[in-house]
Design a protein around this motif. Structure first.
Motif, PDB file in Angstrom:
ATOM      1  N   ARG A   1     -26.678  -5.890   3.420  1.00 53.59           N
ATOM      2  CA  ARG A   1     -25.910  -4.655   3.331  1.00 53.59           C
ATOM      3  C   ARG A   1     -25.209  -4.560   1.986  1.00 53.59           C
ATOM      4  NH1 ARG A   1     -24.893  -1.243   7.422  1.00 53.59           N
ATOM      5  NH2 ARG A   1     -25.437  -1.906   9.491  1.00 53.59           N
ATOM      6  N   ASN A   2     -25.090  -3.333   1.528  1.00 56.62           N
ATOM      7  CA  ASN A   2     -24.311  -3.050   0.333  1.00 56.62           C
ATOM      8  C   ASN A   2     -22.843  -3.231   0.709  1.00 56.62           C
ATOM      9  OD1 ASN A   2     -22.908  -1.909  -1.774  1.00 56.62           O
ATOM     10  ND2 ASN A   2     -24.131  -0.047  -1.858  1.00 56.62           N
ATOM     11  N   PRO A   3     -22.082  -4.069  -0.005  1.00 53.61           N
ATOM     12  CA  PRO A   3     -20.684  -4.298   0.386  1.00 53.61           C
ATOM     13  C   PRO A   3     -19.824  -3.045   0.267  1.00 53.61           C
ATOM     14  CG  PRO A   3     -21.169  -5.376  -1.701  1.00 53.61           C
ATOM     15  CD  PRO A   3     -22.465  -4.840  -1.170  1.00 53.61           C
ATOM     16  N   TYR A   4     -20.296  -2.019  -0.447  1.00 52.58           N
ATOM     17  CA  TYR A   4     -19.534  -0.786  -0.614  1.00 52.58           C
ATOM     18  C   TYR A   4     -20.001   0.322   0.322  1.00 52.58           C
ATOM     19  CZ  TYR A   4     -18.155  -3.329  -4.740  1.00 52.58           C
ATOM     20  OH  TYR A   4     -17.692  -4.301  -5.573  1.00 52.58           O
ATOM     21  N   GLU A   5     -20.970   0.022   1.158  1.00 49.75           N
ATOM     22  CA  GLU A   5     -21.476   1.006   2.108  1.00 49.75           C
ATOM     23  C   GLU A   5     -20.481   1.158   3.254  1.00 49.75           C
ATOM     24  OE1 GLU A   5     -25.229   1.601   5.179  1.00 49.75           O
ATOM     25  OE2 GLU A   5     -25.286   0.000   3.707  1.00 49.75           O
ATOM     26  N   LEU A   6     -20.126   2.385   3.572  1.00 47.21           N
ATOM     27  CA  LEU A   6     -19.188   2.645   4.659  1.00 47.21           C
ATOM     28  C   LEU A   6     -19.946   2.789   5.976  1.00 47.21           C
ATOM     29  CD1 LEU A   6     -16.737   5.218   3.049  1.00 47.21           C
ATOM     30  CD2 LEU A   6     -16.412   2.777   3.364  1.00 47.21           C
ATOM     31  N   THR A   7     -19.421   2.142   6.993  1.00 46.50           N
ATOM     32  CA  THR A   7     -19.978   2.237   8.338  1.00 46.50           C
ATOM     33  C   THR A   7     -18.874   2.710   9.282  1.00 46.50           C
ATOM     34  OG1 THR A   7     -19.402  -0.022   8.951  1.00 46.50           O
ATOM     35  CG2 THR A   7     -21.539   0.302   7.865  1.00 46.50           C
TER      36      THR A   7
END
Length: 148
Positions: free
Chosen positions: A6-12
């Protein structure tokens, strides 16, 4: 996870991004109510290094659910806490059932593959056994006596 990095800056939905004032606005509740729910363990937001609360989209949805259960359904906070615990338990059990079903499917596929390997190893010069049809006829055997 699905195996991808996962992209560490991706918001979930689980990303803790909202401070308490924004979470209160989004949920339609007073910030003090959010603090009370946190103390009671109904909604437990993540904490920053300075101990500030950070709410996720999932937390805000849970706050709305708590409000709906409390105001519309008339359920007390202890009952709501139990409902949330049971829903979390059901979700965990459903996840475990899915994992076990995947394991069973994998084992069944491995068994079928091994069975196919065993069948492929049979000698082809052997004749398959065919069951003899049984009848209800009665056969009497009489030995021949030696003639004196």
């Amino acid at each position: 996870m699905d195996g991808r990095r996962r992209n560490p800056y991706e918001l979930t939905d689980e990303s803790p991004v909202y401070v308490i004032s924004i979470a209160a606005q989004l949920s339609g509740l007073h910030p003090q109510t959010l603090r009370q729910y946190d103390r009671l363990g109904l909604v437990s937001p993540d904490r920053t290094a300075g101990r500030g609360r950070r709410y996720s989209a999932r937390d805000i949805e849970l706050l709305r659910t708590v409000q709906q259960l409390s105001q519309d359904e008339g359920i007390n906070l202890a009952g709501i806490k139990r409902i949330i615990e049971l829903e979390n338990q059901v979700a965990a059990l459903q996840q475990r059932v899915a994992e076990l079903a995947a394991a069973v499917d994998g084992a069944a596929a491995a068994m079928q593959q091994r069975e196919a390997q065993v069948h492929a190893s049979y000698r082809r010069d052997l004749v398959p056994y065919q069951d003899v049809q049984q009848t209800s006829a009665l056969v009497v055997w009489r030995p021949k006596w030696p003639k004196d």
